[in-house]
Scaffold this active site. Structure first.
Site, PDB file in Angstrom:
ATOM      1  N   ASP A 124       1.321   1.686  -2.661  1.00  0.00           N
ATOM      2  CA  ASP A 124       2.193   0.667  -3.224  1.00  0.00           C
ATOM      3  C   ASP A 124       3.402   0.523  -2.294  1.00  0.00           C
ATOM      4  O   ASP A 124       3.684   1.406  -1.482  1.00  0.00           O
ATOM      5  CB  ASP A 124       2.625   1.084  -4.628  1.00  0.00           C
ATOM      6  N   ASP A 165       6.917  -1.510  -3.187  1.00  0.00           N
ATOM      7  CA  ASP A 165       8.205  -1.402  -3.884  1.00  0.00           C
ATOM      8  C   ASP A 165       8.299  -0.075  -4.616  1.00  0.00           C
ATOM      9  O   ASP A 165       7.479   0.234  -5.482  1.00  0.00           O
ATOM     10  CB  ASP A 165       8.362  -2.550  -4.898  1.00  0.00           C
TER      11      ASP A 165
END
Length: 342
Positions: A26, A28
């Site tokens: 991922d 963010d």
């Protein structure tokens, strides 16, 4: 899929970057927050990549294109090609393309990431319901997305046009704190129309399918900061996961996690890719990890010992998850977490 009840984080005798061929990372809250690299991320990813691990960046944020994301990562010191970036915009574009004719018009409520992904699948993005779209797709459009775009989605849905959403993350991390994500915007349209969108992003299977198709990963490790997207997505895809504590999830949320939100491994940050993971051992006096021992009392979790805070959290997870079984732990872990500074 049968429910696997994980009762403790697992250990690994090998560095995770050697035990798995591909990290599905991922962005963010894991690699960066608010545009700036998170501490230790750049160096850890460089070392993992140098050791032969394939790095792929998997994001529910549909605003930016893979080219833009790759450029940003490269500027941060993480050399990245556009093909290494997989977005929820790509996943939802594939989902739409499987249900509408080639070349069909799709009303876009969001940013350039959606438009590029739709064109990649041979679809034509349009801006108005007056363009006679056959589908409407909603993705994160950034803080400047005009309120009138939600009205445009409602007009289309009111005419019976099928509604798709890239993802339903209610929040996203920023440099200044947690802010509304696409899920909050989807709720606006849902409340106004009473409709339900088809959703592609994490934790749902269209996103996992898109990721595997694009990376060819055989032994993937999902790396994320959110229990309800990254970790649940790994659970749904039946692959292992590493939770890092650099984003949304805090210690209390982790201890209360139901089985589908319990990661395989837990670490403070991306340095966890480069090491083995200590085993959590059950003993007569509780669960031990490093210099810590955790137990579940009648109404709260207890922690004794000293050492690395992350080891204490791993031991607490074992005590909490074992006590909770297939539910969510309701024991008070506040005092124990405070002792760890978490």
């Amino acid at each position: 899929m049968s429910l696997t009840v994980r009762t403790r984080p697992e250990g690994s005798g090998q560095p995770l970057s050697e035990a798995y061929d591909t990290a599905l990372l991922d962005l963010d809250g894991v690699v960066y927050a608010g545009g700036s690299a998170i501490a230790h991320a750049v160096e850890s990813l460089g070392t993992a990549r140098g050791g032969g691990m394939h790095l792929a960046y998997v994001t529910n944020n549909a605003l930016r294109t893979p080219d833009t994301v790759a450029e940003h990562l490269t500027e941060l010191g993480v050399p990245t090609e556009a093909g290494d970036v997989i977005t929820s915009a790509q996943a939802v574009a594939r989902l739409i393309s499987e249900q509408v004719p080639a070349g069909a018009r799709v009303l876009v409520i969001g940013g350039d990431g959606l438009r590029v992904a739709l064109r990649e699948r041979g679809l034509e993005p349009v801006e108005s319901v007056d363009d006679d779209p056959v589908a409407v797709v909603q993705g994160y459009g950034g803080p400047e997305l005009p309120w009138g775009r939600f009205a445009e989605a409602c007009y289309a849905i009111g005419r019976g046009v099928p509604w798709f959403a890239s993802n339903t993350d209610l929040t996203i991390p920023s440099a200044r704190g947690i802010v509304p994500g696409n899920g909050a915007a989807v709720e606006v349209v849902r409340i106004a129309t009473g409709a339900e969108p088809q959703v592609a992003g994490k934790p749902l299977t269209p996103m996992h399918r898109e990721t595997i198709l694009r990376t060819g990963a055989e032994r993937p490790l999902v790396v994320g900061d959110r229990l309800d997207t990254d970790i649940e997505g790994a659970f749904n895809g039946e692959v292992d996961s590493l939770l890092v504590l650099t984003g949304v999830t805090d210690g209390a949320q982790l201890l209360a996690a139901p089985p589908q939100h319990r990661p395989t491994y837990v670490d403070a940050d991306l340095r966890g890719l480069l090491t083995g993971q200590p085993e959590v051992v059950e003993a007569d006096d509780g669960f031990r990890c490093g210099g810590w021992t955790a137990t579940a009392g009648s109404d709260r979790l207890e922690l004794d010992g000293e050492g690395e805070a992350i080891d204490g959290l791993r031991a607490l997870c074992a005590a909490a998850w074992t006590a909770a079984g297939a539910g969510s732990c309701g024991l008070d872990g506040g005092k124990a977490l405070a002792r760890l500074g978490l």
